[in-house]
Motif scaffolding. Sequence first.
Motif, PDB file in Angstrom:
ATOM      1  N   GLY A 104       0.645   1.125  -3.428  1.00 15.44           N
ATOM      2  CA  GLY A 104       0.975   0.001  -2.550  1.00 15.44           C
ATOM      3  C   GLY A 104      -0.272  -0.581  -1.921  1.00 15.44           C
ATOM      4  N   ALA A 105      -0.112  -1.235  -0.763  1.00 17.56           N
ATOM      5  CA  ALA A 105      -1.255  -1.821  -0.065  1.00 17.56           C
ATOM      6  C   ALA A 105      -2.295  -0.742   0.208  1.00 17.56           C
ATOM      7  CB  ALA A 105      -0.796  -2.459   1.244  1.00 17.56           C
ATOM      8  N   PRO A 106      -3.585  -1.072   0.105  1.00 17.68           N
ATOM      9  CA  PRO A 106      -4.628  -0.050   0.276  1.00 17.68           C
ATOM     10  C   PRO A 106      -4.663   0.519   1.681  1.00 17.68           C
ATOM     11  CG  PRO A 106      -5.592  -2.238   0.183  1.00 17.68           C
ATOM     12  CD  PRO A 106      -4.152  -2.398  -0.190  1.00 17.68           C
ATOM     13  N   LYS A 107      -5.050   1.788   1.754  1.00 16.96           N
ATOM     14  CA  LYS A 107      -5.289   2.468   3.029  1.00 16.96           C
ATOM     15  C   LYS A 107      -6.790   2.424   3.324  1.00 16.96           C
ATOM     16  CE  LYS A 107      -3.266   6.121   1.248  1.00 16.96           C
ATOM     17  NZ  LYS A 107      -2.467   5.667   0.091  1.00 16.96           N
ATOM     18  N   ARG A 108      -7.138   2.514   4.601  1.00 16.23           N
ATOM     19  CA  ARG A 108      -8.542   2.461   5.000  1.00 16.23           C
ATOM     20  C   ARG A 108      -8.941   3.747   5.720  1.00 16.23           C
ATOM     21  NH1 ARG A 108      -6.364  -2.519   6.284  1.00 16.23           N
ATOM     22  NH2 ARG A 108      -7.114  -4.213   4.938  1.00 16.23           N
ATOM     23  N   ALA A 109     -10.148   4.183   5.435  1.00 15.22           N
ATOM     24  CA  ALA A 109     -10.732   5.320   6.142  1.00 15.22           C
ATOM     25  C   ALA A 109     -12.134   4.932   6.578  1.00 15.22           C
ATOM     26  CB  ALA A 109     -10.775   6.550   5.246  1.00 15.22           C
ATOM     27  N   ILE A 110     -12.623   5.606   7.620  1.00 13.82           N
ATOM     28  CA  ILE A 110     -13.978   5.350   8.093  1.00 13.82           C
ATOM     29  C   ILE A 110     -14.858   6.555   7.822  1.00 13.82           C
ATOM     30  CG2 ILE A 110     -13.228   3.708   9.858  1.00 13.82           C
ATOM     31  CD1 ILE A 110     -13.713   5.968  11.940  1.00 13.82           C
ATOM     32  N   LEU A 111     -16.112   6.291   7.490  1.00 14.86           N
ATOM     33  CA  LEU A 111     -17.124   7.327   7.369  1.00 14.86           C
ATOM     34  C   LEU A 111     -18.215   7.009   8.382  1.00 14.86           C
ATOM     35  CD1 LEU A 111     -15.611   7.658   4.621  1.00 14.86           C
ATOM     36  CD2 LEU A 111     -17.815   8.365   3.648  1.00 14.86           C
ATOM     37  N   MET A 112     -18.363   7.878   9.383  1.00 17.93           N
ATOM     38  CA  MET A 112     -19.382   7.687  10.389  1.00 17.93           C
ATOM     39  C   MET A 112     -20.760   8.001   9.796  1.00 17.93           C
ATOM     40  SD  MET A 112     -17.592   6.592  12.889  1.00 17.93           S
ATOM     41  CE  MET A 112     -18.806   6.571  14.231  1.00 17.93           C
ATOM     42  N   PRO A 113     -21.820   7.427  10.358  1.00 15.26           N
ATOM     43  CA  PRO A 113     -23.159   7.644   9.767  1.00 15.26           C
ATOM     44  C   PRO A 113     -23.558   9.109   9.650  1.00 15.26           C
ATOM     45  CG  PRO A 113     -23.223   5.810  11.302  1.00 15.26           C
ATOM     46  CD  PRO A 113     -21.855   6.425  11.439  1.00 15.26           C
ATOM     47  N   ASP A 114     -23.159   9.955  10.613  1.00 13.56           N
ATOM     48  CA  ASP A 114     -23.528  11.368  10.505  1.00 13.56           C
ATOM     49  C   ASP A 114     -22.824  12.026   9.327  1.00 13.56           C
ATOM     50  OD1 ASP A 114     -21.030  11.240  11.723  1.00 13.56           O
ATOM     51  OD2 ASP A 114     -21.502  12.660  13.326  1.00 13.56           O
ATOM     52  N   TRP A 115     -21.590  11.609   9.042  1.00 12.87           N
ATOM     53  CA  TRP A 115     -20.877  12.147   7.878  1.00 12.87           C
ATOM     54  C   TRP A 115     -21.545  11.688   6.584  1.00 12.87           C
ATOM     55  CZ3 TRP A 115     -17.141  15.654   6.823  1.00 12.87           C
ATOM     56  CH2 TRP A 115     -16.636  15.648   5.515  1.00 12.87           C
ATOM     57  N   ILE A 116     -21.907  10.411   6.500  1.00 17.61           N
ATOM     58  CA  ILE A 116     -22.526   9.879   5.287  1.00 17.61           C
ATOM     59  C   ILE A 116     -23.835  10.608   4.996  1.00 17.61           C
ATOM     60  CG2 ILE A 116     -23.659   7.856   4.289  1.00 17.61           C
ATOM     61  CD1 ILE A 116     -21.523   6.134   5.604  1.00 17.61           C
ATOM     62  N   ALA A 117     -24.657  10.807   6.024  1.00 18.79           N
ATOM     63  CA  ALA A 117     -25.949  11.464   5.812  1.00 18.79           C
ATOM     64  C   ALA A 117     -25.780  12.861   5.227  1.00 18.79           C
ATOM     65  CB  ALA A 117     -26.723  11.532   7.133  1.00 18.79           C
ATOM     66  N   THR A 118     -24.831  13.614   5.749  1.00 21.38           N
ATOM     67  CA  THR A 118     -24.647  14.975   5.247  1.00 21.38           C
ATOM     68  C   THR A 118     -23.905  14.983   3.910  1.00 21.38           C
ATOM     69  OG1 THR A 118     -22.630  15.237   6.576  1.00 21.38           O
ATOM     70  CG2 THR A 118     -24.703  15.923   7.562  1.00 21.38           C
ATOM     71  N   ALA A 119     -23.029  13.983   3.676  1.00 21.77           N
ATOM     72  CA  ALA A 119     -22.364  13.882   2.374  1.00 21.77           C
ATOM     73  C   ALA A 119     -23.379  13.623   1.271  1.00 21.77           C
ATOM     74  CB  ALA A 119     -21.308  12.779   2.409  1.00 21.77           C
ATOM     75  N   VAL A 120     -24.370  12.794   1.557  1.00 22.50           N
ATOM     76  CA  VAL A 120     -25.425  12.533   0.570  1.00 22.50           C
ATOM     77  C   VAL A 120     -26.207  13.814   0.300  1.00 22.50           C
ATOM     78  CG1 VAL A 120     -27.563  11.259   0.138  1.00 22.50           C
ATOM     79  CG2 VAL A 120     -25.579  10.083   1.120  1.00 22.50           C
ATOM     80  N   ASN A 121     -26.499  14.587   1.349  1.00 19.70           N
ATOM     81  CA  ASN A 121     -27.176  15.871   1.142  1.00 19.70           C
ATOM     82  C   ASN A 121     -26.368  16.784   0.232  1.00 19.70           C
ATOM     83  OD1 ASN A 121     -29.336  15.184   2.770  1.00 19.70           O
ATOM     84  ND2 ASN A 121     -28.482  16.133   4.605  1.00 19.70           N
ATOM     85  N   ARG A 122     -25.047  16.838   0.455  1.00 16.33           N
ATOM     86  CA  ARG A 122     -24.214  17.701  -0.382  1.00 16.33           C
ATOM     87  C   ARG A 122     -24.206  17.221  -1.824  1.00 16.33           C
ATOM     88  NH1 ARG A 122     -21.201  17.536   4.312  1.00 16.33           N
ATOM     89  NH2 ARG A 122     -19.752  15.948   3.533  1.00 16.33           N
TER      90      ARG A 122
END
Length: 368
Positions: A104-122
């Motif tokens: 159906g209609a898309p859902k939205r989520a947020i990624l805070m900058p601290d999450w993005i930085a550590t996700a890139v590390n992983r």
Amino acid sequence: MTATVEDQRWRILDPSHDPDDPQTYLRTAIRWHFSAETGSPFWLRRMQQLDFDPLTEIQTFDDLQRFPNVVDELRTVPVEELIPRGYGPNPPAPRVFESGGTTGAPKRAILMPDWIATAVNRMLNGPQFAGRPPANILVLTPSGPHKIGCMYDYIAERQNTIKFSIDMDPRWVKKLVALNQPEQVEAYLEHILDQAEHILATQQIGLLVTTPPVLRACTRRPRLVELINAKAQLIFWGGAHMTVDERFMLRHEYFPNVHMISRYGSLMILESATERPGLSPDEDIVYDPRSPVVTFNVVNPANRRPVEYGERGQIVMHHVSKGMFLPNNLERDTVIRVPGLPGQIGDSVSSPAPVDTFGGEKVIEGVY
């Protein structure tokens, strides 16, 4: 309580390291998301509709099943209301990503900058990058508001490599499928492959990131198969489903010169579960979530009770972090329940496959 002690408590939620004590981590996260000073407007308002007090009654990960599944509300909620107040009166701007609109209609989520930085590390420490020299990346995935391709912008920046991408709108393909216009779907796939072939023919590419439907479509073009085998060292796939037989055929008949790795997840958990190492190519892939931040349960959807290990059930996903709290999300996939790794909270899974209908909507995967 002094500010110093309080700050020390919140450091448990620092996304840059895996929690040492899952239960302490959970209780700290609940306090963060449901305290007036630190919780998001969304959850503080939603808390008033619960028939229990999260601050006192959520003690274990099993208790997360008491929460309602709120992901459908993410189709319309203003994203500013998802930002926890604990990030301060002028919080850093999150990245906003949308689901593919499969149900159906898309859902939205947020990624805070601290999450993005550590996700890139992983990601950089994960199997698609660890032990491999940096190389240019071709991302044959949904573009625009979708997370799957965007994260490689950060990877390319960190590795000082180049990311190439194409235009892909998975919602348009889903609409064409729903309208029973297979010839238009094929025309759109050819449009995608034209873009991919031109990049591969003219640029140096070491990593190909794509989805199973697009990878299968690549096999219809001998020149494209030749280019992928000649240039790519790794195909990293996900976003849709692939059987053991399909994986064997792609690995051995079409892309024998290229290593293949996958991941399994959902925007609603902000990241993906990884392949369990050590399994043979003839076995189903087992996906292990990043417990306790992400946990899985495999249940009978009729009564929400766990199925037996080795049996197929529907997957329930929970995400608990500083930036987002999304518990008890009954996803659109069925999976085989697999025992988790030692110390892991919840289940691991294998052999994901979409249900036919979900929430009254026909499930259409399309190209993603």
